[in-house]
Design a protein around this motif. Sequence first.
Motif, PDB file in Angstrom:
ATOM      1  N   ARG A 335      -3.928  -2.974 -10.282  1.00 12.00           N
ATOM      2  CA  ARG A 335      -4.167  -2.490  -8.911  1.00 12.00           C
ATOM      3  C   ARG A 335      -2.980  -2.819  -8.003  1.00 12.00           C
ATOM      4  O   ARG A 335      -2.625  -2.030  -7.127  1.00 12.00           O
ATOM      5  N   LEU A 336      -2.368  -3.989  -8.206  1.00 13.43           N
ATOM      6  CA  LEU A 336      -1.180  -4.323  -7.420  1.00 13.43           C
ATOM      7  C   LEU A 336      -0.029  -3.377  -7.742  1.00 13.43           C
ATOM      8  O   LEU A 336       0.696  -2.934  -6.836  1.00 13.43           O
ATOM      9  N   ARG A 337       0.156  -3.060  -9.021  1.00 10.10           N
ATOM     10  CA  ARG A 337       1.229  -2.130  -9.396  1.00 10.10           C
ATOM     11  C   ARG A 337       0.993  -0.753  -8.769  1.00 10.10           C
ATOM     12  O   ARG A 337       1.931  -0.107  -8.295  1.00 10.10           O
ATOM     13  N   ARG A 338      -0.260  -0.319  -8.778  1.00  8.72           N
ATOM     14  CA  ARG A 338      -0.588   0.984  -8.192  1.00  8.72           C
ATOM     15  C   ARG A 338      -0.322   0.967  -6.687  1.00  8.72           C
ATOM     16  O   ARG A 338       0.258   1.912  -6.131  1.00  8.72           O
ATOM     17  N   ALA A 339      -0.718  -0.124  -6.027  1.00  5.48           N
ATOM     18  CA  ALA A 339      -0.489  -0.229  -4.586  1.00  5.48           C
ATOM     19  C   ALA A 339       1.000  -0.222  -4.278  1.00  5.48           C
ATOM     20  O   ALA A 339       1.460   0.414  -3.319  1.00  5.48           O
ATOM     21  N   ALA A 341       3.399   1.117  -6.126  1.00  4.29           N
ATOM     22  CA  ALA A 341       3.922   2.455  -6.398  1.00  4.29           C
ATOM     23  C   ALA A 341       3.609   3.401  -5.245  1.00  4.29           C
ATOM     24  O   ALA A 341       4.437   4.244  -4.875  1.00  4.29           O
ATOM     25  N   GLU A 342       2.429   3.268  -4.663  1.00  7.03           N
ATOM     26  CA  GLU A 342       2.066   4.111  -3.525  1.00  7.03           C
ATOM     27  C   GLU A 342       2.955   3.845  -2.321  1.00  7.03           C
ATOM     28  O   GLU A 342       3.116   4.716  -1.454  1.00  7.03           O
ATOM     29  N   LEU A 395       2.886  -7.043   2.909  1.00  9.91           N
ATOM     30  CA  LEU A 395       1.724  -6.673   3.721  1.00  9.91           C
ATOM     31  C   LEU A 395       1.258  -5.269   3.374  1.00  9.91           C
ATOM     32  O   LEU A 395       0.051  -5.017   3.222  1.00  9.91           O
ATOM     33  N   ARG A 396       2.193  -4.356   3.234  1.00  5.76           N
ATOM     34  CA  ARG A 396       1.816  -2.976   2.900  1.00  5.76           C
ATOM     35  C   ARG A 396       1.125  -2.908   1.539  1.00  5.76           C
ATOM     36  O   ARG A 396       0.124  -2.198   1.369  1.00  5.76           O
ATOM     37  N   VAL A 397       1.660  -3.620   0.569  1.00 11.73           N
ATOM     38  CA  VAL A 397       1.035  -3.633  -0.751  1.00 11.73           C
ATOM     39  C   VAL A 397      -0.334  -4.296  -0.676  1.00 11.73           C
ATOM     40  O   VAL A 397      -1.301  -3.822  -1.293  1.00 11.73           O
ATOM     41  N   GLN A 403      -7.514  -1.588   0.140  1.00  9.54           N
ATOM     42  CA  GLN A 403      -8.058  -0.243   0.316  1.00  9.54           C
ATOM     43  C   GLN A 403      -8.367   0.407  -1.031  1.00  9.54           C
ATOM     44  O   GLN A 403      -9.418   1.050  -1.197  1.00  9.54           O
ATOM     45  N   GLY A 404      -7.471   0.229  -1.994  1.00  9.15           N
ATOM     46  CA  GLY A 404      -7.704   0.812  -3.310  1.00  9.15           C
ATOM     47  C   GLY A 404      -8.889   0.190  -4.003  1.00  9.15           C
ATOM     48  O   GLY A 404      -9.670   0.879  -4.676  1.00  9.15           O
ATOM     49  N   LEU A 405      -9.040  -1.118  -3.837  1.00  8.04           N
ATOM     50  CA  LEU A 405     -10.184  -1.799  -4.430  1.00  8.04           C
ATOM     51  C   LEU A 405     -11.477  -1.280  -3.836  1.00  8.04           C
ATOM     52  O   LEU A 405     -12.471  -1.062  -4.539  1.00  8.04           O
ATOM     53  N   ALA A 406     -11.467  -1.040  -2.533  1.00  3.60           N
ATOM     54  CA  ALA A 406     -12.658  -0.533  -1.864  1.00  3.60           C
ATOM     55  C   ALA A 406     -12.977   0.883  -2.300  1.00  3.60           C
ATOM     56  O   ALA A 406     -14.139   1.217  -2.587  1.00  3.60           O
ATOM     57  N   ALA A 407     -11.954   1.728  -2.372  1.00  2.00           N
ATOM     58  CA  ALA A 407     -12.200   3.139  -2.678  1.00  2.00           C
ATOM     59  C   ALA A 407     -12.510   3.367  -4.151  1.00  2.00           C
ATOM     60  O   ALA A 407     -13.414   4.165  -4.482  1.00  2.00           O
TER      61      ALA A 407
END
Length: 413
Positions: A335-339, A341-342, A395-397, A403-407
Motif C-alpha cells: 500500500r505504501l508503494r502504491r501511494a 507511485a500515485e 506527508l503526501r504518501v 485514503q487508499g486503505l479506507a477506499a
Amino acid sequence: MTADLTALARRALLACADLARFTETPGEITRTFLCPPSRDVTAYLTAWAQALGLNVRGDAAGNLRARREGPGPDAPTLYLGSHVDTVPNAGAYDGVLGVTLAFAVAEALRDAPLPFALELLAFSEEEGVRYGVPFIGSRALVGTLDELLPLADAQGISVAEALSIYGLDPTELPEAAVTGQSLGFLEFHIEQGPVLQAAGASLGIVTAIAGQSRLLLEWTGQAAHAGTTPMPHRRDALAAAARFVVAAEDRARTTPGLVATVGMLSAQPGAINVIPGTAQATLDIRHERDEVRQAALAALLTDAHRLARERGVSLTVTEKMTQPAVPMDGGLQTRLRRAAAEEGLSVPDLPSGAGHDAMILAGRMPAAMLFLRSPNALSHHPDETVMPEDIEAALRVGVRFVQGLAAHTGGQP
C-alpha cells in the motif's frame, strides 16, 4: 490541496523545532524518559490534537494518545506515531518527526470520512537511555512493560517508581494495552543512514528491522614484562582480541547486508611496558535475516576461539542480548508503494539496521515504516537534519496511504 499539504508539511517541520526547545540541558536537545520537559511536549501535542477535535489521553506509561473515533464502536483502528524522547545531545528529528507527521496526516484528513478509527501515538520512551532497555512506551501497548518495572536507573529509581513520581499509576498499565481490531501501525522516521541519499531518493520503504546479537568477549592470558618476555613465550590477550576485531570487520565486509561492530575494547593491566594479561571486547552484529546473522556469528566465534588457542589464551563469551529480525507487513508495504507511485515517487526498499517502535507493535498488529532521507547520514547528533521537500513527500504518501486503505479495504482488518 497542494498548498494545504505544503503548509502542513511546513508545520510538521516547525513543530520539531518547537519541541526541541523542551530539553533537560540548555543549549542542546536532551529529553529522557519522564523528565520534566516531557510535560511540555505533552502539553504542546495535546493543544494540537484538541484543535483537531481529537480525544486526548495519557496512558500509564506516559504515552500521549490522540484519537479520532471510527464510525462505530466495533470499527478497527489505524495507528500512526513514533517517540518523543531523545538520546543526550540529540538532533531534532529522530522520533519526533514521526509524531509531527502523524499529526499532519490527521489534520490533512480531518474532514474526510474514514471507515476506521485513527489513533496518533507519541511514545514516552524508545531510546533506552535512562534504563538501558528501550521501548518502554510501545511495550505498554503490547502488554510487555510489566517485566521492566523493577529496573533501576543510575539513581536507583525503578521504572515503577519513576511512573509514580511522575504522577502515573503502574497498576493502570493493563489499560494502556491495545484492544479491539487493529488495521496496523505506520511509523514515519528518518533513515539515520546513507542509503536513500546515495540513491537520490526522498523516501524508502522498510522491509524488515534487522535482528541483532550483542556479546561480551573476554580473553585471559598472562601479563608479563614487555622487554624480557620473548615473542614465542607470550600469552598476549590483547593480540588475540585485536585479531578478532579485524576478523569481525572482514566478515561483515564480505557478507552482503551484515554489519558488525566492536564498540568497546579494553586491556589490563594497561601499562605501556606490560603485556596485556586480559582483554575485553564487545560485539554488535546485525542483519535483516536471522539465519545470515546467526551463521556469521557462529563463524566469528569459531574464529575467536581459534585465535585464542593460537596465542595460548582462554576465551569466555557472554551473550548480552539477542533480538530476532522483525519483517514489516507485506500488505502495508504494498500500500505504501502504491501511494508513492500515485505521487510520482520512486521509493526503494531497504532494511532498518536500528530498532524502532514498529518492531514492538508488529507483535500485536501489522506494522510498516516509511523512511525519510537523512542528509549526510547524521543522526543521534546535533547536526541531524532533514529536507523540507522530503517531509512534504512523506506527508503526501502518508495521506494517500490512509485514503487508499479506507477506499480499498473499507476499513476491514
